[in-house]
Design an enzyme around this catalytic site. Structure first.
Site, PDB file in Angstrom:
ATOM      1  N   ASN A 217       0.860  -1.183   0.000  1.00  0.00           N
ATOM      2  CA  ASN A 217       0.000   0.000   0.000  1.00  0.00           C
ATOM      3  C   ASN A 217       0.897   1.234   0.000  1.00  0.00           C
ATOM      4  O   ASN A 217       1.485   1.576   1.028  1.00  0.00           O
ATOM      5  CB  ASN A 217      -0.897  -0.017   1.245  1.00  0.00           C
ATOM      6  CG  ASN A 217      -1.740   1.244   1.364  1.00  0.00           C
ATOM      7  OD1 ASN A 217      -1.762   2.078   0.460  1.00  0.00           O
ATOM      8  ND2 ASN A 217      -2.429   1.380   2.493  1.00  0.00           N
TER       9      ASN A 217
ATOM     10  N   LYS B 163       0.056   4.248  -0.301  1.00  0.00           N
ATOM     11  CA  LYS B 163      -0.627   5.392   0.311  1.00  0.00           C
ATOM     12  C   LYS B 163      -0.454   6.630  -0.582  1.00  0.00           C
ATOM     13  O   LYS B 163      -0.465   6.510  -1.821  1.00  0.00           O
ATOM     14  CB  LYS B 163      -0.131   5.596   1.743  1.00  0.00           C
ATOM     15  CG  LYS B 163      -0.302   4.319   2.577  1.00  0.00           C
ATOM     16  CD  LYS B 163      -0.055   4.504   4.041  1.00  0.00           C
ATOM     17  CE  LYS B 163      -0.210   3.184   4.763  1.00  0.00           C
ATOM     18  NZ  LYS B 163      -0.073   3.335   6.232  1.00  0.00           N
TER      19      LYS B 163
ATOM     20  N   HIS C 252      -9.465   0.971   4.932  1.00  0.00           N
ATOM     21  CA  HIS C 252      -8.152   1.198   5.564  1.00  0.00           C
ATOM     22  C   HIS C 252      -8.336   2.137   6.759  1.00  0.00           C
ATOM     23  O   HIS C 252      -9.163   3.057   6.736  1.00  0.00           O
ATOM     24  CB  HIS C 252      -7.158   1.778   4.579  1.00  0.00           C
ATOM     25  CG  HIS C 252      -5.768   1.784   5.109  1.00  0.00           C
ATOM     26  ND1 HIS C 252      -5.296   2.771   5.952  1.00  0.00           N
ATOM     27  CD2 HIS C 252      -4.761   0.905   4.974  1.00  0.00           C
ATOM     28  CE1 HIS C 252      -4.056   2.502   6.282  1.00  0.00           C
ATOM     29  NE2 HIS C 252      -3.712   1.372   5.721  1.00  0.00           N
TER      30      HIS C 252
ATOM     31  N   GLU D  62      -6.778   4.604   7.751  1.00  0.00           N
ATOM     32  CA  GLU D  62      -6.665   6.029   7.443  1.00  0.00           C
ATOM     33  C   GLU D  62      -7.950   6.577   6.814  1.00  0.00           C
ATOM     34  O   GLU D  62      -8.318   7.738   7.031  1.00  0.00           O
ATOM     35  CB  GLU D  62      -5.448   6.266   6.535  1.00  0.00           C
ATOM     36  CG  GLU D  62      -4.143   6.128   7.320  1.00  0.00           C
ATOM     37  CD  GLU D  62      -2.992   5.491   6.544  1.00  0.00           C
ATOM     38  OE1 GLU D  62      -2.050   5.013   7.188  1.00  0.00           O
ATOM     39  OE2 GLU D  62      -3.072   5.460   5.296  1.00  0.00           O
TER      40      GLU D  62
ATOM     41  N   GLU E 183      -5.123  -4.962  10.525  1.00  0.00           N
ATOM     42  CA  GLU E 183      -4.080  -3.943  10.663  1.00  0.00           C
ATOM     43  C   GLU E 183      -4.320  -3.169  11.961  1.00  0.00           C
ATOM     44  O   GLU E 183      -5.069  -2.184  11.982  1.00  0.00           O
ATOM     45  CB  GLU E 183      -4.115  -2.973   9.474  1.00  0.00           C
ATOM     46  CG  GLU E 183      -3.831  -3.628   8.136  1.00  0.00           C
ATOM     47  CD  GLU E 183      -3.368  -2.636   7.095  1.00  0.00           C
ATOM     48  OE1 GLU E 183      -4.090  -1.642   6.837  1.00  0.00           O
ATOM     49  OE2 GLU E 183      -2.291  -2.829   6.542  1.00  0.00           O
TER      50      GLU E 183
ATOM     51  N   GLY F  85       2.631   2.370  10.631  1.00  0.00           N
ATOM     52  CA  GLY F  85       3.526   3.513  10.502  1.00  0.00           C
ATOM     53  C   GLY F  85       4.308   3.858  11.750  1.00  0.00           C
ATOM     54  O   GLY F  85       4.984   4.897  11.805  1.00  0.00           O
TER      55      GLY F  85
ATOM     56  N   SER G  24       3.648  -2.134  10.237  1.00  0.00           N
ATOM     57  CA  SER G  24       5.110  -2.126  10.433  1.00  0.00           C
ATOM     58  C   SER G  24       5.793  -3.428  10.030  1.00  0.00           C
ATOM     59  O   SER G  24       6.774  -3.843  10.655  1.00  0.00           O
ATOM     60  CB  SER G  24       5.449  -1.767  11.886  1.00  0.00           C
ATOM     61  OG  SER G  24       5.067  -0.417  12.141  1.00  0.00           O
TER      62      SER G  24
HETATM   63  O1  LIG Z   1      -1.138   0.794   6.505  1.00  0.00           O
HETATM   64  C1  LIG Z   1      -0.513  -0.225   6.271  1.00  0.00           C
HETATM   65  C2  LIG Z   1       0.750  -0.587   7.006  1.00  0.00           C
HETATM   66  O2  LIG Z   1       1.646   0.502   6.936  1.00  0.00           O
HETATM   67  P1  LIG Z   1       3.134   0.314   7.528  1.00  0.00           P
HETATM   68  O3  LIG Z   1       3.664  -0.984   6.933  1.00  0.00           O
HETATM   69  O4  LIG Z   1       3.885   1.511   7.068  1.00  0.00           O
HETATM   70  O5  LIG Z   1       2.983   0.221   9.026  1.00  0.00           O
HETATM   71  N1  LIG Z   1      -0.940  -1.059   5.308  1.00  0.00           N
HETATM   72  O6  LIG Z   1      -2.087  -0.785   4.623  1.00  0.00           O
END
Ligand SMILES: O=C(COP(=O)(O)O)NO
Length: 252
Positions: free
Chosen positions: A10, A12, A99, A101, A169, A175, A215
């Site tokens: 991803n 982003k 997601h 976010e 997740e 992150g 992560s």
């Molecule tokens: O949001 C994430 C994970 O992000 P990271 O690997 O940067 O923690 N995947 O959709």
């Protein structure tokens, strides 16, 4: 049954045409020069920013698929949105929904995520449907309650489970560099699979890929991949780097 290992990347809201071209060239070189995963049954799906979907599609190694990171559940007067119909029209087979976010920054509810997931499947897309708890929810002992609530909302609308990958997740791991321990992740994955078995059916529970995100790095991927109910990853930051191939190799 054997569930085909799944590794998603991803990106982003990151990348440029130049960075995509350079990164994909490095992945092609690794793949052509004997990456461990080569020739093994693994599904690899990269989700670039929508505007770069075709750039990525043209630059990625042949065995990598493309996903969008979100979709809308209708065409029409919805300025700025991209309908699932359009993703299909562009020959892109995957989309991410729910997601964290989207849920936290853009206030998407369980119901919105479920509607998007169902609409995307109805148009023929495969979906990486994301769930995960906040740190305060975990600290309050609500991890399974929250994830089962989010899964339940998605499951209520799914008409074709062969089109669904569930991504667990934990928001506190996204992150942050604070990856869930293999035991923490396995506990939730096993609970989600048990939920599917009870509330959908045992066959769906057995066949549905449940992948981990938060992560994931080359250094921790192997141990996570070794857990019985972790069927792959949805990788953020580490999927923007040449050694993302090492994450894919983690299961090989
Ligand atoms: O949001 C994430 C994970 O992000 P990271 O690997 O940067 O923690 N995947 O959709």
């Amino acid at each position: 049954m054997t569930r085909t290992f799944f590794v998603g990347g991803n990106w982003k809201c990151n990348s440029t045409v130049k960075s995509i071209t350079e990164l994909c060239a490095s992945w092609k070189e690794s793949t052509d020069n004997g990456a461990k995963y080569s020739g093994k049954p693994v599904e690899i799906v990269i989700a670039p920013p929508s505007i770069y979907a075709q750039t990525a599609k043209d630059a990625l190694p042949a065995n990598f698929q493309v996903s969008l990171q979100d979709c809308y559940s209708s065409t029409g007067a919805f300025t700025g949105e991209i309908a699932a119909d359009m993703i299909v029209d562009m020959g892109i087979p995957w989309v991410i929904t729910g997601h964290s976010e989207r849920r936290t920054i853009f206030k998407e509810t369980d119901e919105v995520v479920a509607t998007k997931t169902a609409y995307a499947i109805s148009k023929g897309l495969s979906v990486i449907a994301c769930i995960g708890e906040l740190l305060e929810e975990r600290e309050a002992g609500k991890t399974l309650e929250v994830n089962e609530r989010q899964l339940s909302a998605i499951a209520a609308t799914v008409t074709d489970w062969s089109k669904v990958v569930i991504a667990y997740e934990p928001v506190w791991a996204i992150g942050t560099g604070k990856v869930a321990t293999p035991e923490q992740a396995q506990e939730v994955h096993a609970a989600l699979r048990a939920w599917l078995s009870t509330n959908v059916n045992p066959e769906v529970a057995e066949s549905t890929r449940i992948i981990y995100g938060g992560s994931v790095k080359p250094a921790n991927a192997n141990e996570l991949a070794g857990q019985a109910d972790i069927d792959g990853f949805l990788v953020g930051g580490a999927s923007l780097k040449p050694d993302f191939i090492s994450v894919i190799d983690s299961y090989a």
